[in-house]
Design a protein around this motif. Structure first.
Motif, mmCIF file in Angstrom:
data_model
loop_
_atom_site.group_PDB
_atom_site.id
_atom_site.type_symbol
_atom_site.label_atom_id
_atom_site.label_comp_id
_atom_site.label_asym_id
_atom_site.label_seq_id
_atom_site.Cartn_x
_atom_site.Cartn_y
_atom_site.Cartn_z
ATOM 1 N N GLU A 1 70.014 71.910 -4.327
ATOM 2 C CA GLU A 1 68.738 72.250 -4.954
ATOM 3 C C GLU A 1 67.657 71.215 -4.657
ATOM 4 O OE1 GLU A 1 68.973 73.440 -9.070
ATOM 5 O OE2 GLU A 1 71.049 74.107 -8.824
ATOM 6 N N ASP A 2 68.004 70.188 -3.916
ATOM 7 C CA ASP A 2 67.027 69.163 -3.531
ATOM 8 C C ASP A 2 66.046 69.778 -2.538
ATOM 9 O OD1 ASP A 2 65.614 67.006 -2.464
ATOM 10 O OD2 ASP A 2 67.369 65.705 -2.345
ATOM 11 N N PRO A 3 64.772 69.914 -2.886
ATOM 12 C CA PRO A 3 63.825 70.571 -1.982
ATOM 13 C C PRO A 3 63.544 69.781 -0.715
ATOM 14 C CG PRO A 3 62.665 69.598 -3.829
ATOM 15 C CD PRO A 3 64.129 69.486 -4.142
ATOM 16 N N GLY A 4 63.887 68.503 -0.704
ATOM 17 C CA GLY A 4 63.627 67.679 0.472
ATOM 18 C C GLY A 4 64.769 67.635 1.460
ATOM 19 N N TRP A 5 65.776 68.475 1.290
ATOM 20 C CA TRP A 5 66.997 68.374 2.093
ATOM 21 C C TRP A 5 66.728 68.373 3.596
ATOM 22 C CZ3 TRP A 5 68.389 71.880 5.721
ATOM 23 C CH2 TRP A 5 67.758 73.140 5.678
ATOM 24 N N ALA A 6 65.771 69.166 4.071
ATOM 25 C CA ALA A 6 65.537 69.272 5.518
ATOM 26 C C ALA A 6 65.107 67.946 6.122
ATOM 27 C CB ALA A 6 64.500 70.356 5.805
ATOM 28 N N GLY A 7 64.448 67.097 5.332
ATOM 29 C CA GLY A 7 64.014 65.807 5.835
ATOM 30 C C GLY A 7 65.157 64.863 6.157
ATOM 31 N N SER A 8 66.351 65.175 5.679
ATOM 32 C CA SER A 8 67.527 64.352 5.965
ATOM 33 C C SER A 8 68.077 64.592 7.363
ATOM 34 C CB SER A 8 68.628 64.640 4.939
ATOM 35 O OG SER A 8 69.180 65.936 5.160
ATOM 36 N N GLY A 9 67.656 65.707 7.990
ATOM 37 C CA GLY A 9 68.208 66.077 9.281
ATOM 38 C C GLY A 9 69.400 66.991 9.184
ATOM 39 N N ALA A 10 69.803 67.365 7.976
ATOM 40 C CA ALA A 10 70.915 68.302 7.802
ATOM 41 C C ALA A 10 70.526 69.675 8.330
ATOM 42 C CB ALA A 10 71.298 68.388 6.329
ATOM 43 N N MET B 1 75.578 55.284 5.888
ATOM 44 C CA MET B 1 74.550 55.661 6.855
ATOM 45 C C MET B 1 73.160 55.343 6.322
ATOM 46 S SD MET B 1 76.093 56.697 9.561
ATOM 47 C CE MET B 1 77.212 55.359 9.112
ATOM 48 N N THR B 2 72.982 55.438 5.008
ATOM 49 C CA THR B 2 71.698 55.068 4.425
ATOM 50 C C THR B 2 71.460 53.569 4.580
ATOM 51 O OG1 THR B 2 71.964 56.857 2.817
ATOM 52 C CG2 THR B 2 70.267 55.219 2.363
ATOM 53 N N CYS B 3 72.512 52.769 4.376
ATOM 54 C CA CYS B 3 72.390 51.323 4.591
ATOM 55 C C CYS B 3 72.037 51.026 6.047
ATOM 56 C CB CYS B 3 73.689 50.626 4.222
ATOM 57 S SG CYS B 3 74.034 50.557 2.445
ATOM 58 N N LEU B 4 72.703 51.721 6.970
ATOM 59 C CA LEU B 4 72.401 51.517 8.388
ATOM 60 C C LEU B 4 70.965 51.914 8.682
ATOM 61 C CD1 LEU B 4 73.109 50.909 11.325
ATOM 62 C CD2 LEU B 4 74.088 53.220 11.487
ATOM 63 N N ALA C 1 64.240 54.085 12.609
ATOM 64 C CA ALA C 1 65.608 54.584 12.537
ATOM 65 C C ALA C 1 65.649 56.108 12.612
ATOM 66 C CB ALA C 1 66.264 54.123 11.242
ATOM 67 N N PRO C 2 66.713 56.651 13.197
ATOM 68 C CA PRO C 2 66.891 58.113 13.206
ATOM 69 C C PRO C 2 67.070 58.649 11.791
ATOM 70 C CG PRO C 2 68.332 57.053 14.817
ATOM 71 C CD PRO C 2 67.772 55.963 13.942
ATOM 72 N N SER C 3 67.107 59.969 11.679
ATOM 73 C CA SER C 3 67.332 60.593 10.378
ATOM 74 C C SER C 3 68.748 60.304 9.888
ATOM 75 C CB SER C 3 67.127 62.109 10.470
ATOM 76 O OG SER C 3 68.196 62.707 11.189
ATOM 77 N N LEU C 4 68.957 60.521 8.613
ATOM 78 C CA LEU C 4 70.257 60.239 8.005
ATOM 79 C C LEU C 4 71.379 61.016 8.682
ATOM 80 C CD1 LEU C 4 71.698 58.773 5.684
ATOM 81 C CD2 LEU C 4 71.228 60.771 4.249
ATOM 82 N N PHE C 5 71.155 62.291 8.937
ATOM 83 C CA PHE C 5 72.218 63.111 9.516
ATOM 84 C C PHE C 5 72.374 62.877 11.017
ATOM 85 C CE2 PHE C 5 72.509 64.853 5.419
ATOM 86 C CZ PHE C 5 73.690 65.588 5.339
ATOM 87 N N ALA C 6 71.330 62.410 11.686
ATOM 88 C CA ALA C 6 71.497 62.004 13.079
ATOM 89 C C ALA C 6 72.421 60.791 13.153
ATOM 90 C CB ALA C 6 70.148 61.686 13.706
ATOM 91 N N SER D 1 77.200 48.657 17.329
ATOM 92 C CA SER D 1 77.045 47.733 18.449
ATOM 93 C C SER D 1 76.677 48.463 19.736
ATOM 94 C CB SER D 1 78.343 46.944 18.643
ATOM 95 O OG SER D 1 78.258 46.109 19.774
ATOM 96 N N GLU D 2 77.403 49.534 20.039
ATOM 97 C CA GLU D 2 77.199 50.221 21.318
ATOM 98 C C GLU D 2 75.935 51.074 21.338
ATOM 99 O OE1 GLU D 2 80.635 52.321 22.656
ATOM 100 O OE2 GLU D 2 81.879 50.510 22.762
ATOM 101 N N VAL D 3 75.623 51.723 20.224
ATOM 102 C CA VAL D 3 74.492 52.659 20.222
ATOM 103 C C VAL D 3 73.182 51.966 19.851
ATOM 104 C CG1 VAL D 3 73.563 54.761 19.168
ATOM 105 C CG2 VAL D 3 76.002 54.614 19.717
ATOM 106 N N TYR D 4 73.236 51.013 18.929
ATOM 107 C CA TYR D 4 72.001 50.407 18.430
ATOM 108 C C TYR D 4 71.862 48.928 18.781
ATOM 109 C CZ TYR D 4 71.619 54.817 16.105
ATOM 110 O OH TYR D 4 71.543 56.157 15.870
ATOM 111 N N GLY D 5 72.836 48.376 19.492
ATOM 112 C CA GLY D 5 72.725 47.007 19.957
ATOM 113 C C GLY D 5 72.726 45.961 18.868
ATOM 114 N N ARG D 6 73.284 46.293 17.712
ATOM 115 C CA ARG D 6 73.369 45.343 16.605
ATOM 116 C C ARG D 6 74.797 44.814 16.508
ATOM 117 N NH1 ARG D 6 69.367 45.579 12.638
ATOM 118 N NH2 ARG D 6 67.421 46.288 13.585
#
Length: 215
Positions: A32-41, A57-60, A68-73, A105-110
């Motif tokens: 029921e969260d109206p903002g769901w699409a903004g998560s990338g789901a 993933m939120t911490c990352l 940063a990419p979207s949460l679901f990405a 490490s491999e994808v984001y170089g951290r």
């Protein structure tokens, strides 16, 4: 929103920050969260099934900063590395630290270091070395005035120590208001919820220069 004490943005694992309390404490269906699409789901159903598992993933996402990419990405990438798994019955398991560290490490170089045993007194030194720390705590840390129900099961991003080194600033993906999303606690209080494990992430600058964590 960005923390006033640091350059790390503040994000919640649910798309609409004002609804986090209703979802995690009031029983509101995340679908029921109206903002769901903004998560990338891909759908409200996918969002509702996964969002409660995406504190890591939120911490990352916070650690990676404004670009940063979207949460679901981020979730999709973590799945490819095995940082999350799904049982045959659909049960979601994770965050699995070792593949998560490889992914970051491999994808984001951290540069990422896994700690199976981390004393709370070691966290300020990691912060002083320019690292952020994904720390395993009980989600009850958003109510530090109450007895701790346990330790671990939820991840927060520790971003800085207090000036005297006796406390830490951290961002909680399931914080229900501004004061619990970007919070500060003395180490002794933080320890009541802390499971003694986590992952530290190097800064983008350190990764570019090849610098690792201090011994």
């Amino acid at each position: 929103m960005t923390c006033a004490l640091c350059s790390v943005p503040v994000h919640t694992q649910f798309a609409t920050p004002e609804l986090v309390g209703a979802i995690v404490e009031g029983g509101l269906d995340p679908a029921e969260d109206p903002g769901w699409a903004g998560s990338g789901a891909g759908s409200p159903a996918e969002y509702a099934r996964w969002a409660g598992h995406l504190c890591g993933m939120t911490c990352l996402r916070m650690a990676l900063g404004a670009d940063a990419p979207s949460l679901f990405a981020l979730r999709d990438g973590a799945l490819k590395y095995g940082a999350y798994t799904e049982d045959a019955d659909g049960t979601i398991r994770g965050l699995v630290y070792a593949p998560f560290a490889e992914y970051v490490s491999e994808v984001y170089g951290r540069e990422a270091t896994v700690y199976r045993h981390l004393d709370v007194t070691g966290i300020p030194g990691l912060l002083d070395a320019g690292r952020t720390v994904l720390a395993s705590v009980h989600y009850g840390i958003r109510h530090p005035e109450r007895p701790a129900p346990g330790r671990g099961g939820h991840l927060v991003l520790v971003t800085a120590r207090t000036a005297d080194g006796a406390g830490v600033h951290f961002h909680n993906p399931s914080g229900t208001d501004a004061g619990t999303r970007a919070a500060v606690l003395p180490l002794a209080e933080f320890e009541r919820f802390f499971a003694g494990r986590g992952v530290s992430l190097g800064s983008a600058e350190a990764s570019e220069t090849g610098a690792g964590p201090e011994a």
